[in-house]
Motif scaffolding. Sequence first.
Motif, PDB file in Angstrom:
ATOM      1  N   ASN A  19       0.881  -1.165   0.000  1.00 51.73           N
ATOM      2  CA  ASN A  19       0.000   0.000   0.000  1.00 51.73           C
ATOM      3  C   ASN A  19       0.920   1.218   0.000  1.00 51.73           C
ATOM      4  OD1 ASN A  19      -2.530   1.229   0.047  1.00 51.73           O
ATOM      5  ND2 ASN A  19      -2.564   1.394   2.266  1.00 51.73           N
ATOM      6  N   VAL A  20       0.842   2.049  -1.043  1.00 47.34           N
ATOM      7  CA  VAL A  20       1.871   3.066  -1.264  1.00 47.34           C
ATOM      8  C   VAL A  20       1.269   4.434  -1.562  1.00 47.34           C
ATOM      9  CG1 VAL A  20       3.421   1.310  -2.206  1.00 47.34           C
ATOM     10  CG2 VAL A  20       2.012   2.665  -3.769  1.00 47.34           C
ATOM     11  N   LEU A  21       2.141   5.425  -1.511  1.00 44.89           N
ATOM     12  CA  LEU A  21       1.856   6.743  -2.070  1.00 44.89           C
ATOM     13  C   LEU A  21       2.748   6.926  -3.283  1.00 44.89           C
ATOM     14  CD1 LEU A  21       1.655   9.043   1.109  1.00 44.89           C
ATOM     15  CD2 LEU A  21      -0.240   8.118  -0.234  1.00 44.89           C
ATOM     16  N   ILE A  22       2.152   7.385  -4.365  1.00 45.09           N
ATOM     17  CA  ILE A  22       2.865   7.606  -5.625  1.00 45.09           C
ATOM     18  C   ILE A  22       3.039   9.105  -5.852  1.00 45.09           C
ATOM     19  CG2 ILE A  22       2.794   7.292  -8.130  1.00 45.09           C
ATOM     20  CD1 ILE A  22       3.132   4.662  -6.744  1.00 45.09           C
ATOM     21  N   GLU A  71       8.444  12.725 -14.101  1.00 43.85           N
ATOM     22  CA  GLU A  71       8.699  11.395 -13.566  1.00 43.85           C
ATOM     23  C   GLU A  71       7.549  10.951 -12.670  1.00 43.85           C
ATOM     24  OE1 GLU A  71      12.194  11.512 -11.165  1.00 43.85           O
ATOM     25  OE2 GLU A  71      11.493  13.209  -9.970  1.00 43.85           O
ATOM     26  N   ALA A  72       7.557   9.669 -12.354  1.00 44.22           N
ATOM     27  CA  ALA A  72       6.566   9.109 -11.437  1.00 44.22           C
ATOM     28  C   ALA A  72       7.168   7.890 -10.775  1.00 44.22           C
ATOM     29  CB  ALA A  72       5.282   8.737 -12.179  1.00 44.22           C
ATOM     30  N   GLY A  73       6.796   7.670  -9.529  1.00 43.44           N
ATOM     31  CA  GLY A  73       7.320   6.503  -8.832  1.00 43.44           C
ATOM     32  C   GLY A  73       6.796   6.427  -7.419  1.00 43.44           C
ATOM     33  N   ILE A  74       7.189   5.373  -6.730  1.00 42.60           N
ATOM     34  CA  ILE A  74       6.742   5.151  -5.357  1.00 42.60           C
ATOM     35  C   ILE A  74       7.447   6.132  -4.421  1.00 42.60           C
ATOM     36  CG2 ILE A  74       6.679   3.504  -3.442  1.00 42.60           C
ATOM     37  CD1 ILE A  74       6.572   1.269  -5.555  1.00 42.60           C
ATOM     38  N   LEU A  75       6.654   6.891  -3.704  1.00 35.58           N
ATOM     39  CA  LEU A  75       7.184   7.847  -2.741  1.00 35.58           C
ATOM     40  C   LEU A  75       7.293   7.215  -1.353  1.00 35.58           C
ATOM     41  CD1 LEU A  75       7.949  10.870  -2.223  1.00 35.58           C
ATOM     42  CD2 LEU A  75       5.531  11.241  -1.651  1.00 35.58           C
ATOM     43  N   TYR A  76       6.317   6.373  -1.007  1.00 32.11           N
ATOM     44  CA  TYR A  76       6.245   5.842   0.357  1.00 32.11           C
ATOM     45  C   TYR A  76       5.531   4.504   0.360  1.00 32.11           C
ATOM     46  CZ  TYR A  76       4.620   5.425   5.234  1.00 32.11           C
ATOM     47  OH  TYR A  76       4.355   4.981   6.497  1.00 32.11           O
ATOM     48  N   ARG A  77       6.069   3.560   1.136  1.00 30.12           N
ATOM     49  CA  ARG A  77       5.434   2.259   1.344  1.00 30.12           C
ATOM     50  C   ARG A  77       4.917   2.200   2.779  1.00 30.12           C
ATOM     51  NH1 ARG A  77       7.089  -1.397  -2.819  1.00 30.12           N
ATOM     52  NH2 ARG A  77       8.797  -0.497  -4.046  1.00 30.12           N
ATOM     53  N   GLU A  78       3.658   1.830   2.938  1.00 29.45           N
ATOM     54  CA  GLU A  78       3.039   1.850   4.263  1.00 29.45           C
ATOM     55  C   GLU A  78       3.789   0.950   5.227  1.00 29.45           C
ATOM     56  OE1 GLU A  78      -1.447   1.731   6.182  1.00 29.45           O
ATOM     57  OE2 GLU A  78      -1.039   0.561   4.367  1.00 29.45           O
TER      58      GLU A  78
END
Length: 397
Positions: free
Chosen positions: A278-281, A287-294
């Motif tokens: 469960n992440v914040l993108i 660009e785009a990518g995963i900022l944070y993983r719960e």
Amino acid sequence: MAARDRSSLSSHDIAHGVVLIALAALVSAVAWSGDPLTLPLAMLFPALWALARSRIVAALVSAAYFLAASRGLPQGVANFYGSDLGPGLLLWFAASLSFVAVHTALWTKRPGWGRAMRFGLAAALMAVPPFGIVGWAHPLTAAGVLFPGWSWAGLAAGAVGLIAMTTRWWPAAAIALGGFWLLSAASWTAPAPPEGLRGVDLDMGQSLGRDGSLERQRELIATVMRTAQAGDQIVVLPESALGFWTPSVERLWRDALGGTEVTAIAGATVIDPRGYDNVLIEISAQEAGILYRERMPAPVSMWQPWRGLTGQGGGARAHFFANPGVEFAGWRIAPLICYEQLVVWPILHSMLHGPDAIVATGNGWWTAGTSIVAIQNASTIAWTRLFGLPLVTAFNR
């Protein structure tokens, strides 16, 4: 005569215990009503626990406090699974076991600083894994209301206040804490978002994250662009807003943001054969990518560690002490996704890394008819006020 005296004493103890249990439930229900300013009432719990005259009464006082604070769970579970209240009631009682077990095991009839230190240990255990995984309604959360802006010193003052409430000087401690409460309430202001960063609340119910259509993605993009027109170049959408994060979704969003300086932060799910995150993108034209993983997904509904023990895949991964602070666009933020707002260690872990703001997201459609989202917000506001930081929230209902 001696038998009558013992009988009288027993009846008195029973009445005393019933009063303590009722007060624990009442104090908890009001403290965790969803209004940040009622949170300091939770500081009375240690006194009620310490005033118990037997271990079983201490256990029942602890159970009454926890169950009253988490009273929305049965209905929430019923909403989530589309079931009756039975599974929710079972989970409600199961969730209380850690809190009750810790406070029961560490209770002692002997007054003094030994008992005070035992409560301090119980509070510490309920703040960190493994017990802290279900460490909801932690009374230390009230430190943010009592000592706004005091940062770590306020946290220490709150801990001292909790411990003092278990001693014979608890009336003086209660008066002192009440004075800080009145001073804080007189000048209370809710934390504001920082300039240029704005959260968006949605009312899309359970379709958010489940409707992966092109039309839904375009609707979300339009929402981001409308918000950005008001001058906020960084827009935060709720947990799960994007649904499954795929190359096609990334391409759609980056193309839509092309030629702008807008950055979107949105919840999504990243899957692989072993489970999902469960992440914040973070998405911009460049660009785009995963900022944070719960770090702590909701137990049972999302985090299911027993599946791995039996060789099964699936379930959300818990990154307990990973990525406490993330950087983007010159900001260092402390992200909190949904369940993380109800427990203690994620926020304190993040605060150790000196963030510029707290960003809290959630997808609370399943909490309809309960105060769960309000309690999440109250908890987050309290921690935000303790450390004197701006707050950005984005929730779906």
